[in-house]
Design an enzyme around this catalytic site. Structure first.
Site, PDB file in Angstrom:
ATOM      1  N   GLY A  44      14.421 -43.468  32.202  1.00  0.00           N
ATOM      2  CA  GLY A  44      13.036 -43.053  32.063  1.00  0.00           C
ATOM      3  C   GLY A  44      12.326 -43.839  30.978  1.00  0.00           C
ATOM      4  CD  GLN A  65      10.444 -44.648  25.629  1.00  0.00           C
ATOM      5  OE1 GLN A  65      10.320 -44.136  26.732  1.00  0.00           O
ATOM      6  NE2 GLN A  65      11.620 -45.007  25.136  1.00  0.00           N
ATOM      7  CB  CYS A  91      15.948 -42.475  23.594  1.00  0.00           C
ATOM      8  SG  CYS A  91      14.195 -42.889  23.584  1.00  0.00           S
ATOM      9  CG  LEU A  92      15.422 -47.326  27.620  1.00  0.00           C
ATOM     10  CD1 LEU A  92      14.414 -47.753  28.676  1.00  0.00           C
ATOM     11  CD2 LEU A  92      16.682 -48.174  27.691  1.00  0.00           C
ATOM     12  CG  HIS A 113      14.306 -38.206  27.085  1.00  0.00           C
ATOM     13  ND1 HIS A 113      15.388 -38.327  26.233  1.00  0.00           N
ATOM     14  CD2 HIS A 113      13.551 -39.323  26.886  1.00  0.00           C
ATOM     15  CE1 HIS A 113      15.268 -39.455  25.546  1.00  0.00           C
ATOM     16  NE2 HIS A 113      14.172 -40.080  25.927  1.00  0.00           N
ATOM     17  CD  GLU A 114      11.266 -40.773  29.615  1.00  0.00           C
ATOM     18  OE1 GLU A 114      10.385 -41.296  28.902  1.00  0.00           O
ATOM     19  OE2 GLU A 114      12.472 -41.019  29.474  1.00  0.00           O
ATOM     20  CG  HIS A 161       9.432 -40.396  24.763  1.00  0.00           C
ATOM     21  ND1 HIS A 161       9.713 -40.907  23.522  1.00  0.00           N
ATOM     22  CD2 HIS A 161      10.517 -40.663  25.535  1.00  0.00           C
ATOM     23  CE1 HIS A 161      10.925 -41.448  23.535  1.00  0.00           C
ATOM     24  NE2 HIS A 161      11.438 -41.309  24.746  1.00  0.00           N
TER      25      HIS A 161
HETATM   26 NI    NI Z   1      13.333 -41.866  25.409  1.00  0.00          NI
END
Ligand code: NI
Length: 153
Positions: free
Chosen positions: A46, A51, A88-89, A130-131, A134
């Site tokens: 995701g 991000q 998480c990226l 999760h997204e 953000h």
């Molecule tokens: Ni993330």
């Protein structure tokens, strides 16, 4: 399409609240296409617009069944619990355990401004919450159980 740079948890931007997306135009489509390419390249599940530095309530998830685009997503209901391993990226190379809802129902808009609802369980529920976190400046590291661990090189 173009790859966008993913910012990391050292950037204060990741802690800011994203604003509603109000236009469903070519510019949004370009951003979504770039986010898809960036997510695929990073091999993630995701990605939220913040991000890639854009403070808009836009996220995509892909848990192996194709990309789902979520514009202005809202969690309508969350049920049950699951303990999961989460990464998480923007928190590069690290993982942690968290407790997340087992099932969620989300309302969102697609890229053309059409409202839809989606229910997810398991990893899809995890990816969506999760997204959406953000978009409110939250990271999974805020709710991690115990210590984060690092990828083995
Ligand atoms: Ni993330």
């Amino acid at each position: 399409m173009a790859l966008r740079t993913i910012i990391t948890d050292e950037s204060p931007k990741l802690r800011m609240i994203s604003r509603e997306q109000t236009t469903f135009d070519e510019r949004l489509h370009q951003l979504l296409d770039d986010m898809r390419e960036t997510l695929e390249h990073a091999n993630g599940a995701g990605l939220a617009a913040v991000q890639v530095g854009i403070l808009r309530r836009i996220a995509i998830v892909d848990v192996g069944e194709g990309v789902i685009e979520l514009i202005n997503p809202v969690i309508l209901s969350a049920e049950g619990e699951q303990e999961v391993t989460e990464g998480c990226l923007s928190v590069v190379g690290k993982w942690g355990r968290t407790i997340r809802p087992a099932n969620v129902k989300v309302k969102a808009y697609d890229r053309n401004g059409k409202e839809f609802e989606i229910e997810g369980e398991g990893i899809l529920a995890l990816a969506m919450v999760h997204e959406i976190d953000h978009l409110d400046g939250k990271l999974y590291t805020d709710i991690v159980i115990g210590e984060l661990w690092e990828d083995e090189e």
